[in-house]
Design an enzyme around this catalytic site. Structure first.
Site, mmCIF file in Angstrom:
data_model
loop_
_atom_site.group_PDB
_atom_site.id
_atom_site.type_symbol
_atom_site.label_atom_id
_atom_site.label_comp_id
_atom_site.label_asym_id
_atom_site.label_seq_id
_atom_site.Cartn_x
_atom_site.Cartn_y
_atom_site.Cartn_z
ATOM 1 N N GLU A 245 0.855 -1.189 0.000
ATOM 2 C CA GLU A 245 0.000 0.000 0.000
ATOM 3 C C GLU A 245 0.886 1.231 0.000
ATOM 4 O O GLU A 245 2.008 1.182 0.506
ATOM 5 C CB GLU A 245 -0.872 0.039 1.266
ATOM 6 C CG GLU A 245 -1.903 -1.051 1.309
ATOM 7 C CD GLU A 245 -2.596 -1.155 2.676
ATOM 8 O OE1 GLU A 245 -2.472 -0.225 3.495
ATOM 9 O OE2 GLU A 245 -3.244 -2.178 2.905
ATOM 10 N N LYS A 247 2.313 4.403 1.530
ATOM 11 C CA LYS A 247 2.397 4.896 2.907
ATOM 12 C C LYS A 247 2.216 6.416 2.848
ATOM 13 O O LYS A 247 3.090 7.139 2.378
ATOM 14 C CB LYS A 247 3.730 4.547 3.553
ATOM 15 C CG LYS A 247 3.779 4.950 5.017
ATOM 16 C CD LYS A 247 5.044 4.479 5.687
ATOM 17 C CE LYS A 247 4.978 4.586 7.196
ATOM 18 N NZ LYS A 247 4.637 5.888 7.733
ATOM 19 N N ARG A 252 -2.869 9.214 11.431
ATOM 20 C CA ARG A 252 -3.711 8.019 11.482
ATOM 21 C C ARG A 252 -5.064 8.375 12.084
ATOM 22 O O ARG A 252 -5.140 9.065 13.099
ATOM 23 C CB ARG A 252 -3.002 6.995 12.372
ATOM 24 C CG ARG A 252 -3.738 5.700 12.626
ATOM 25 C CD ARG A 252 -3.297 4.697 11.634
ATOM 26 N NE ARG A 252 -3.711 3.348 11.940
ATOM 27 C CZ ARG A 252 -2.864 2.353 12.180
ATOM 28 N NH1 ARG A 252 -1.568 2.573 12.240
ATOM 29 N NH2 ARG A 252 -3.320 1.135 12.369
ATOM 30 N N ARG A 267 -4.350 8.518 16.570
ATOM 31 C CA ARG A 267 -3.502 7.361 16.893
ATOM 32 C C ARG A 267 -3.400 7.162 18.401
ATOM 33 O O ARG A 267 -3.255 6.065 18.894
ATOM 34 C CB ARG A 267 -2.134 7.628 16.280
ATOM 35 C CG ARG A 267 -1.091 6.606 16.557
ATOM 36 C CD ARG A 267 0.064 6.909 15.654
ATOM 37 N NE ARG A 267 1.227 6.149 16.026
ATOM 38 C CZ ARG A 267 2.266 5.978 15.210
ATOM 39 N NH1 ARG A 267 2.244 6.514 14.014
ATOM 40 N NH2 ARG A 267 3.302 5.298 15.578
ATOM 41 N N GLU A 297 -5.426 7.130 6.758
ATOM 42 C CA GLU A 297 -4.474 8.207 7.024
ATOM 43 C C GLU A 297 -5.041 9.474 6.408
ATOM 44 O O GLU A 297 -5.438 9.477 5.234
ATOM 45 C CB GLU A 297 -3.126 7.832 6.384
ATOM 46 C CG GLU A 297 -2.001 8.782 6.688
ATOM 47 C CD GLU A 297 -1.217 8.444 7.962
ATOM 48 O OE1 GLU A 297 -1.675 7.599 8.759
ATOM 49 O OE2 GLU A 297 -0.163 9.055 8.159
ATOM 50 N N ARG A 411 3.375 -3.981 17.187
ATOM 51 C CA ARG A 411 4.319 -3.547 16.162
ATOM 52 C C ARG A 411 5.102 -4.796 15.769
ATOM 53 O O ARG A 411 6.165 -5.075 16.291
ATOM 54 C CB ARG A 411 5.257 -2.482 16.740
ATOM 55 C CG ARG A 411 6.060 -1.739 15.696
ATOM 56 C CD ARG A 411 7.085 -0.845 16.355
ATOM 57 N NE ARG A 411 6.558 0.400 16.883
ATOM 58 C CZ ARG A 411 6.243 1.464 16.150
ATOM 59 N NH1 ARG A 411 6.386 1.419 14.845
ATOM 60 N NH2 ARG A 411 5.782 2.548 16.706
ATOM 61 N N LYS A 417 7.266 -1.244 6.952
ATOM 62 C CA LYS A 417 7.263 0.034 6.224
ATOM 63 C C LYS A 417 8.601 0.239 5.520
ATOM 64 O O LYS A 417 9.652 -0.089 6.065
ATOM 65 C CB LYS A 417 6.959 1.191 7.183
ATOM 66 C CG LYS A 417 7.843 1.255 8.389
ATOM 67 C CD LYS A 417 7.366 2.278 9.408
ATOM 68 C CE LYS A 417 8.203 2.201 10.673
ATOM 69 N NZ LYS A 417 7.732 2.996 11.776
HETATM 70 P P1 AMP Z 1 5.349 5.058 11.510
HETATM 71 O O1 AMP Z 1 4.606 6.242 12.043
HETATM 72 O O2 AMP Z 1 6.580 5.407 10.739
HETATM 73 O O3 AMP Z 1 5.570 3.983 12.566
HETATM 74 O O4 AMP Z 1 4.408 4.344 10.405
HETATM 75 C C1 AMP Z 1 3.166 3.843 10.740
HETATM 76 C C2 AMP Z 1 2.105 4.860 10.402
HETATM 77 O O5 AMP Z 1 2.034 5.062 9.003
HETATM 78 C C3 AMP Z 1 0.708 4.416 10.743
HETATM 79 O O6 AMP Z 1 0.402 4.588 12.100
HETATM 80 C C4 AMP Z 1 -0.135 5.314 9.855
HETATM 81 O O7 AMP Z 1 -0.374 6.544 10.514
HETATM 82 C C5 AMP Z 1 0.771 5.607 8.676
HETATM 83 N N1 AMP Z 1 0.302 5.035 7.402
HETATM 84 C C6 AMP Z 1 0.280 5.694 6.224
HETATM 85 N N2 AMP Z 1 -0.195 4.927 5.238
HETATM 86 C C7 AMP Z 1 -0.502 3.728 5.795
HETATM 87 C C8 AMP Z 1 -1.031 2.498 5.279
HETATM 88 N N3 AMP Z 1 -1.340 2.341 3.994
HETATM 89 N N4 AMP Z 1 -1.215 1.477 6.171
HETATM 90 C C9 AMP Z 1 -0.905 1.624 7.478
HETATM 91 N N5 AMP Z 1 -0.403 2.754 8.019
HETATM 92 C C10 AMP Z 1 -0.187 3.800 7.179
#
Ligand code: AMP
Length: 552
Positions: A245, A247, A252, A267, A297, A411, A417
């Site tokens: 997907e 990102k 969130r 979040r 998001e 997590r 990611k």
């Molecule tokens: P991080 O904040 O770097 O830990 O990345 C996780 C966050 O990416 C999630 O909590 C979402 O806010 C965001 N996010 C953006 N696009 C997506 C997606 N397609 N699926 C899940 N999370 C996403």
């Protein structure tokens, strides 16, 4: 139950640093709490009056509380502020003021916990004009009945500054102990409901009741999180059916629709419905089922292009004149998961099934979209998808296990990611430790240094994992000639070898001289192309730290 019994527990909790003792104090206490006040008391023990996800709040700040205390003690507000400053603690300052008064008057009313609950409910209900006076009047009644030590804990509770060290984890352990229900089951119920009070109550009723707790519309659940992936190739090998997907770089959002009511949670599970009126209004026509929980998001656009996530944060923080800002900063919501439809929890279904349900439950609109995705195991296709996402201004891609369930709060390795700015730092190896057993011939644990402005290398972390046998051998060969000093197994090195280090998070930490520490550091490779003075600096660590302070 009298409030003084609760105060006794607070005192006992404050009197020990041992987590086990705290757990035992709480577990014994839980047995004695009547069911009708158990959820409320559990909240008070964990330091909150109403669960965060409810819209209820007391709305009482320090100033108002000082006013109340001044009214009932006839001590001036300035004097009370002085007490607070001199004791260095709000609760103790209030206690001192109430104590002065207590010497002159005689009270024999005792505060009952049910009465306290009632007062808090009433106070949270007062809003708008005249509400302040009503709040003062109810709180004055409460504090007039309080002993000085009760006043200390009441004021800490009201300001949500308990400081008894009864963290979530300890409360969960205590619930598990008193009820005899395995900890992981108590934990799961908590992740699903986000309500320790409810979990305590159902645990008391018995395990069969606890297992009935499930996802409910209106009560947000902890979002599933992602780990950093090493590389696209590695991930594609590890996951049987990978789903990719985009990102999105925003905030969130968990959407809860129940009939005509839609609520949005951040979040951190705060209710942010008011901040996003245009998203809300589109969701009303976009979400087809009567009841649904979905996640996505929310991303900001500026001049037709994707704007950095700070713009979304501005929108979320804004309480007034929202419409003005919504014209300047238009938003889109990209939905990527669905956790409940028509009162049926979907979290045990696979992502593939949940995505299908999501697609058939949403009518896309100007603002509400379904997140772009592909399913493929071909690295070239995935790289193309990644390149396009980055070119379009997104943060990178998510690679998810299409056959995995939704794990609230976890997590894990089911969601990975890959960001365009990989969180790596080039660090210098400034020390090491000879290994043990199989690793005896290798310098296996490496002390990493980061450059400061004067060109010194300050420790930022240790890394022992992420190296293959070949890499260990290579690094040992390169490091051995650089040993300056050897004490037992520990060696100090001439700072020369640069390694590229991947990590999950950068944190402030007094543990290392640099002031930072890395969570889960792994060495990716030796940077032969860099020498120590090309390595990353503390200011870069600071920048990375700042950029990860995405609180929503
Ligand atoms: P991080 O904040 O770097 O830990 O990345 C996780 C966050 O990416 C999630 O909590 C979402 O806010 C965001 N996010 C953006 N696009 C997506 C997606 N397609 N699926 C899940 N999370 C996403």
């Amino acid at each position: 139950m009298l409030y003084t019994e609760l105060v006794e527990i607070y005192e006992k909790l404050s009197g020990t640093n041992s987590k086990l003792e705290k757990r035992d104090i709480l577990s014994d206490f839980f047995i004695t709490i009547p069911e009708d006040i158990l959820p409320f008391v559990t909240g008070l023990l964990s330091g909150y009056v109403f669960p965060k996800w409810t819209e209820k709040e007391l709305g009482i700040g320090p100033k108002l509380l000082i006013k109340v205390i001044s009214k009932i003690t006839a001590i001036s507000e300035a004097k009370i502020e002085e007490y607070i400053l001199s004791t260095g603690d709000f609760g103790e300052g209030i206690e001192k003021a109430v104590d002065q008064k207590r010497q002159q008057t005689f009270f024999n009313i005792q505060i009952d916990v049910a009465y306290l609950k009632d007062i808090f409910e009433k106070v949270s209900g007062f809003q708008g004009k005249g509400s302040q006076d009503k709040k003062i009047s109810y709180l004055s009644e409460l504090f007039s009945a309080a002993t000085s030590i009760e006043a200390r804990y009441l004021s800490r509770t009201i300001l949500e500054q308990m400081r008894t060290g009864a963290a979530e984890g300890i409360i969960i352990d205590a619930i598990s102990k008193f009820s005899g229900i395995p900890k992981q089951d108590v934990e799961k119920a908590y992740l699903l409901t986000n309500d320790l009070g409810l979990v305590a109550l159902y645990s008391k009723k018995g395990d069969q009741d606890l297992y009935k707790l499930d996802v409910i519309v209106g009560r947000p659940l902890k979002p599933m999180l992602a780990q950093i992936a090493g590389s696209i190739e590695l991930v594609l090998n590890d996951i049987e059916e990978p789903e990719m997907e985009v990102k999105y770089d925003g905030a969130r959002i968990q959407v809860h629709k129940n009939g005509n009511t839609i609520k949005l949670f951040s979040r951190r599970l705060e209710n942010i419905t008011q901040a996003l009126p245009e998203v809300l209004s589109d969701l009303k026509s976009s979400l087809i089922p009567n009841n649904i929980i979905c996640e996505g998001e929310v991303v900001a656009y500026k001049d037709g292009k994707i704007a950095p996530f700070q713009y979304v944060l501005r929108r979320l923080r804004r309480k007034y004149q929202i419409s003005e800002l919504s014209e300047k900063i238009p938003l889109r919501l990209f939905l990527f998961d669905c956790l409940l439809v028509d009162d049926r929890s979907l979290i045990d279904l696979t992502l593939k099934e949940r995505r299908n349900i999501l697609t058939s439950s949403v009518k896309e609109s100007e603002i509400v979209k379904i997140a772009e995705n592909i399913v493929s195991k071909d690295p070239l296709v995935v790289k193309d998808f990644y390149n396009k996402a980055v070119k379009d201004g997104h943060e990178g891609i998510m690679i998810k296990d299409n056959l995995s369930q939704y794990q609230p709060g976890a997590r894990g390795k089911k969601w990975l990611k890959i960001k365009k700015t990989m969180e790596t730092l080039d660090l210098v190896v400034i020390g090491a430790e000879w290994g043990e057993g199989r690793r005896k011939e290798w310098l296996s644990s490496l002390l990493l240094g980061i450059r400061d402005d004067e060109g010194k290398f300050l420790p930022i972390g240790k890394v022992a994992t992420g190296l293959s046998d070949d890499l260990f051998t290579e690094i040992t060969e390169q490091l051995t000639p650089l040993i300056m000093e050897e004490k037992g197994k520990i060696v100090t090195l001439v700072p020369k070898i640069v390694v590229e280090v991947l990590y999950d998070e950068i944190q402030y930490s007094p543990k290392y001289e640099s002031g930072f520490a890395l969570r889960f550091p792994r060495v990716l490779r030796v940077r032969d192309d860099k020498d120590a003075y090309d390595a990353d600096t503390i200011s870069r660590a600071y920048e990375l730290y700042e950029s990860q302070q995405k609180t929503f």
